[in-house]
Write an enzyme that holds these catalytic residues in place. Structure first.
Site, mmCIF file in Angstrom:
data_model
loop_
_atom_site.group_PDB
_atom_site.id
_atom_site.type_symbol
_atom_site.label_atom_id
_atom_site.label_comp_id
_atom_site.label_asym_id
_atom_site.label_seq_id
_atom_site.Cartn_x
_atom_site.Cartn_y
_atom_site.Cartn_z
ATOM 1 N N ASP A 90 0.653 -1.250 0.143
ATOM 2 C CA ASP A 90 -0.046 0.043 -0.243
ATOM 3 C C ASP A 90 0.997 1.099 -0.261
ATOM 4 O O ASP A 90 1.312 1.527 0.774
ATOM 5 C CB ASP A 90 -0.855 -0.354 1.762
ATOM 6 C CG ASP A 90 -1.715 1.177 1.694
ATOM 7 O OD1 ASP A 90 -1.209 2.522 0.426
ATOM 8 O OD2 ASP A 90 -2.395 0.774 2.154
ATOM 9 N N GLN B 290 0.847 6.340 1.564
ATOM 10 C CA GLN B 290 1.522 7.473 1.886
ATOM 11 C C GLN B 290 2.787 7.668 1.852
ATOM 12 O O GLN B 290 3.253 8.623 2.261
ATOM 13 C CB GLN B 290 1.335 6.911 3.768
ATOM 14 C CG GLN B 290 -0.014 7.127 4.180
ATOM 15 C CD GLN B 290 -0.489 8.470 4.276
ATOM 16 O OE1 GLN B 290 -0.058 9.740 4.179
ATOM 17 N NE2 GLN B 290 -1.764 8.508 4.130
ATOM 18 N N CYS C 211 -8.014 5.948 10.286
ATOM 19 C CA CYS C 211 -8.033 4.448 10.410
ATOM 20 C C CYS C 211 -7.471 3.465 10.574
ATOM 21 O O CYS C 211 -6.913 2.438 9.232
ATOM 22 C CB CYS C 211 -8.363 4.882 8.679
ATOM 23 S SG CYS C 211 -10.115 6.211 8.450
#
Length: 404
Positions: A198, A201, A362
């Site tokens: 992922d 960021q 989150c």
């Protein structure tokens, strides 16, 4: 020569006021701001090229198609994918992750194992839990330590011949920790597992080479990297994308349709059903161009200066604790004031024109680990300044005085 005041002129929103105060925008980890070059590209598309792509023989359709596919090529080049058809346009990181999770529903069986980390965003936890419920696979978690770093020795122990998938974020959205993804990928491949990283960021701070990493899947969102919301990308190795079934059915993703049988289009269209966010894809490419024109090494150097300065100044405030003190991190600071709820701090900062994020970001398992309800998160970008950090520090001091 990097001049932040010149850069700031590219961002119209930075000149506005909030509650009568000049805006100090420190919520970049949630959404970066958009430069006028990207805004102009959006206006230009709707003013001059607005048409559906890939299907039309008329000039507008052909021109829009060319712009959209040029953007795909820009993204391919930026992430160094081997083929442009390995870049799938999606609505964002969450969509990309769910696409892969859905595809693996037909590839996993009961007793197979999936590994995630304790530092994940909910978007990189919940889809895998749902996948385990559908398939009978087992979810395992790499633990973290007090510094906000992964316990890599425990990761080594979790890996086995039953491990089929490993999913880790490149950078923690809550703490800023940069994870050792090269090591994680190599170890996973030793047991034959696929890896999804992922990159939501990391992409504003780090230029990622997916071939050098040898990663199987890499996902991100345009709005983290000065692009628009509602568009993102899934990079997948060609061999994996061919194995996965389509995520959605509809127009664009088909080769032939009869009531007896439908055959699917080649990559990337197999995973791009329906009319896409054409303007968003084009603007994503413009945002990539913008960031590369500044230079990611230049961005990293400047943002590290901001991080070091903000860390030192905030720690001068009695009772302030920073969560996430990894040696290797991006420009994110999560903190709390002793005895004061983060929401209350964030509300006062907003009255002063300072935009920060409060809550669990989150990433509720991280907050549970620290036994706190959440944090105040200040996240910096290359268009922020040290004087804005001074404004934040003074605002936190004021919040402490008012709430103590």
């Amino acid at each position: 020569m990097f001049k932040v005041e010149d850069i700031r002129k590219d961002f119209p929103i930075l000149s506005r006021k909030v509650n009568g105060k000049p805006l100090v925008y420190f919520d970049n980890a949630a959404t970066s701001q958009t430069p006028k070059q990207v805004i102009d590209a959006i206006v230009d598309y709707y003013s001059n090229y607005n048409a559906n792509i890939h299907r039309g023989v008329h000039t507008l359709s052909q021109e829009a198609t060319d712009l959209y596919e040029q953007a795909r090529h820009k993204i391919q080049t930026h992430f160094n994918a081997k083929f442009s058809h390995e870049i799938i346009f999606t609505s964002g990181t969450t969509h990309s992750i769910n696409l892969v999770a859905n595809g693996f529903s037909s590839l996993l069986k009961k007793g197979d194992e999936i590994i995630v980390s304790a530092l994940e965003h909910h978007s990189n936890i919940v889809p895998w839990q749902m996948l385990c419920e559908r398939t009978g696979a087992i979810l395992k978690v790499i633990p973290m330590n007090q510094q906000g770093e992964l316990e890599i020795a425990d990761y080594d122990k979790l890996l086995s011949k039953n491990t089929k998938l490993v999913f880790v974020n490149h950078v923690s959205n809550a703490l800023g920790t940069i994870n050792p993804i090269q090591y994680i990928i190599e170890k996973a491949h030793h047991v034959g597992a696929a890896v999804l990283i992922d990159g939501a960021q990391s992409c504003p701070h780090i230029k990622t080479d997916v071939q050098a990493l040898d990663v199987d899947f890499y996902v991100t969102s345009a709005h983290k990297i000065c692009g628009p919301t509602g568009v993102g990308m899934l990079y997948g190795k060609e061999e994996w994308l061919k194995k996965l079934p389509p995520y959605q059915g509809g127009g664009e993703m088909i080769a032939e349709v009869t009531f007896e049988k439908t055959t699917y289009a080649d990559l990337p269209h197999k995973f791009e059903a329906g009319t896409p966010n054409i303007c968003g894809g084009i603007a994503f490419g413009v945002a990539i161009d913008y960031m590369n024109a500044i230079g990611f090494e230049t961005i990293a150097t400047y943002e590290n200066e901001l991080l070091e300065y903000a860390t030192n100044e905030l720690l001068k405030i009695d009772g302030l604790k920073i969560y996430g003190t990894a040696k290797n991190k991006t420009s994110v600071i999560s903190f709390n004031l002793a005895g004061i709820h983060p929401y209350d701090v964030g509300s006062i900062l907003d009255k002063l024109g300072i935009a920060v994020r409060t809550g669990h970001h989150c990433a509720q398992p991280i907050m549970d680990y620290y036994k706190i309800p959440g944090t105040v998160r200040a996240s910096f970008s290359f268009y922020n300044t040290k004087s804005e950090i001074d404004t934040l520090v003074n605002g936190v001091k004021k919040a402490k005085m008012m709430l103590s």
